[in-house]
Design an enzyme around this catalytic site. Structure first.
Site, PDB file in Angstrom:
ATOM      1  CG  ASP A  67       0.051  -0.438   2.271  1.00 29.61           C
ATOM      2  OD1 ASP A  67       0.526  -0.229   2.424  1.00 29.61           O
ATOM      3  OD2 ASP A  67      -0.622  -0.791   3.581  1.00 29.61           O
ATOM      4  CG  ASP A 136      -8.955  -1.379  11.448  1.00 28.72           C
ATOM      5  OD1 ASP A 136      -7.587  -2.391  11.737  1.00 28.72           O
ATOM      6  OD2 ASP A 136      -9.832  -0.552  10.999  1.00 28.72           O
ATOM      7  CG  HIS A 138      -5.471  -2.189   8.750  1.00 27.76           C
ATOM      8  ND1 HIS A 138      -5.871  -1.321   9.297  1.00 27.76           N
ATOM      9  CD2 HIS A 138      -4.103  -2.764   8.756  1.00 27.76           C
ATOM     10  CE1 HIS A 138      -4.651  -0.266   8.684  1.00 27.76           C
ATOM     11  NE2 HIS A 138      -4.046  -1.252   9.415  1.00 27.76           N
ATOM     12  CD  GLU A 143      -8.844   0.789   7.693  1.00 28.19           C
ATOM     13  OE1 GLU A 143      -8.179  -0.532   8.596  1.00 28.19           O
ATOM     14  OE2 GLU A 143      -8.183   2.462   7.522  1.00 28.19           O
TER      15      GLU A 143
HETATM   16  C1  GLP Z   1      -0.183   0.217   8.577  1.00 28.20           C
HETATM   17  C2  GLP Z   1       0.184  -0.783   7.225  1.00 28.20           C
HETATM   18  C3  GLP Z   1      -0.201  -2.159   7.263  1.00 28.20           C
HETATM   19  C4  GLP Z   1       0.539  -2.579   9.084  1.00 28.20           C
HETATM   20  C5  GLP Z   1      -0.188  -1.769   9.785  1.00 28.20           C
HETATM   21  C6  GLP Z   1       0.187  -1.776  11.509  1.00 28.20           C
HETATM   22  O1  GLP Z   1      -1.528   0.403   8.730  1.00 28.20           O
HETATM   23  N1  GLP Z   1      -0.508  -0.217   6.272  1.00 28.20           N
HETATM   24  O2  GLP Z   1       0.554  -2.921   6.609  1.00 28.20           O
HETATM   25  O3  GLP Z   1      -0.250  -4.239   9.274  1.00 28.20           O
HETATM   26  O4  GLP Z   1       0.305  -0.321  10.284  1.00 28.20           O
HETATM   27  O5  GLP Z   1       1.187  -0.828  11.749  1.00 28.20           O
HETATM   28  P1  GLP Z   1       2.421  -1.839  13.219  1.00 28.20           P
HETATM   29  O6  GLP Z   1       2.943  -2.429  12.609  1.00 28.20           O
HETATM   30  O7  GLP Z   1       3.022  -0.122  12.920  1.00 28.20           O
HETATM   31  O8  GLP Z   1       1.464  -1.670  14.018  1.00 28.20           O
END
Ligand code: GLP
Length: 264
Positions: A67, A136, A138, A143
């Site tokens: 993404d 959440d 995702h 989402e």
């Molecule tokens: C963002 C990314 C996700 C990732 C998530 C978790 O939202 N788009 O791909 O899994 O962050 O982030 P963290 O590893 O900082 O908890």
């Protein structure tokens, strides 16, 4: 789906890095799907160290990121392009032209999403996809209520995600409201998935994702439909799992994990 529990974050990340290195050794032309977020920072540091110390060769590898934020230029330090260049691509011998990330600045975002999807198909699909999980539930930026067969498209971020990523931007108001993300369906098409989940703050959502019902409200739960998905977590993230003892037994006893048991 298989769930592998490691004693701490370091050990869980080490296992993921070793699995990626093994994939690249097995097929130097591997197509890797990559993720961002704080969880992945340690994995990329380990891959960079592995490149230096063991000479892991990424010269023929191609990568597709999950993404990118809409409206952030690549040079912006919070863009996922910038994250990837800084944390991984700049530290290994990958050809930067072989690293693909959606362009969140594209004039026609819809066309950019279709183009990205076509590019993945054109290279024959993703061999190994790395994933984290949002608070959440995702994966990528899929989402809640993302269709389980969705493909790459623009998604509006939830207030929870904006809140979660706010500190990285120095304030919630600065977090973009939309992102381009591979779809849940795109992720389900990959040959192999590795989802890394660490820390006690993810324990509740991890339980929902892997032991709860498949639901578009927790898009990571769609991984239960993936033909070859391995979830690697630490003890803190595994705290709420009902099948913890069984998952630990698998890692300690199944022949598939023998090589890794001694390395982690
Ligand atoms: C963002 C990314 C996700 C990732 C998530 C978790 O939202 N788009 O791909 O899994 O962050 O982030 P963290 O590893 O900082 O908890």
């Amino acid at each position: 789906m298989e769930v592998i529990i490691q004693k701490d974050t370091q050990a869980a990340a080490r296992l993921v890095a070793l699995m990626i290195e093994k994939q690249v050794r097995f097929n130097p032309y591997s197509i890797l799907g990559l993720a961002t977020g704080r969880t992945m920072e340690i994995v990329y540091a380990m891959l960079a160290d592995g490149h230096k110390a063991k000479g892991t060769d990424f010269s023929l590898v191609r990568t597709f990121n999950l993404d990118e934020y809409v409206g952030l230029p690549a040079e912006n330090e919070n863009s996922y392009r910038s994250y990837m260049n800084r944390r991984l691509f700049g530290k290994i011998n990958i050809d930067i032209r072989n690293t693909f990330i959606p362009n969140g600045m594209a004039e026609d975002l819809h066309e950019e999403c279709s183009r990205y999807e076509r590019q993945i198909k054109h290279v024959g699909g993703i061999d190994m996809q790395l994933l984290g999980i949002g608070q959440d539930g995702h994966i990528g930026f899929n989402e809640p209520l993302s269709a389980l067969r969705s493909i790459t498209r623009v998604k509006a971020l939830t207030p929870e995600t904006i809140q979660q990523n706010g500190p990285l931007f120095g304030g919630f108001d600065l977090v973009p409201r939309r992102a381009i993300t591979m779809g849940v369906g795109t992720i389900l098409e990959t040959t192999r998935c590795l989802m890394l989940v660490t820390g006690g703050s993810k324990a509740n959502i991890l339980r929902k994702a892997i032991e709860g019902p498949i639901s578009s409200m927790v898009t990571a739960s769609a991984l239960q439909l993936h033909p070859h998905c391995t979830v690697i977590c630490d003890e803190a993230a595994a705290a709420d799992l009902e099948g913890g003892d069984y998952y630990r037994w698998i890692f300690m006893n199944e022949p598939e994990w023998e090589d890794y048991r001694n390395l982690c």
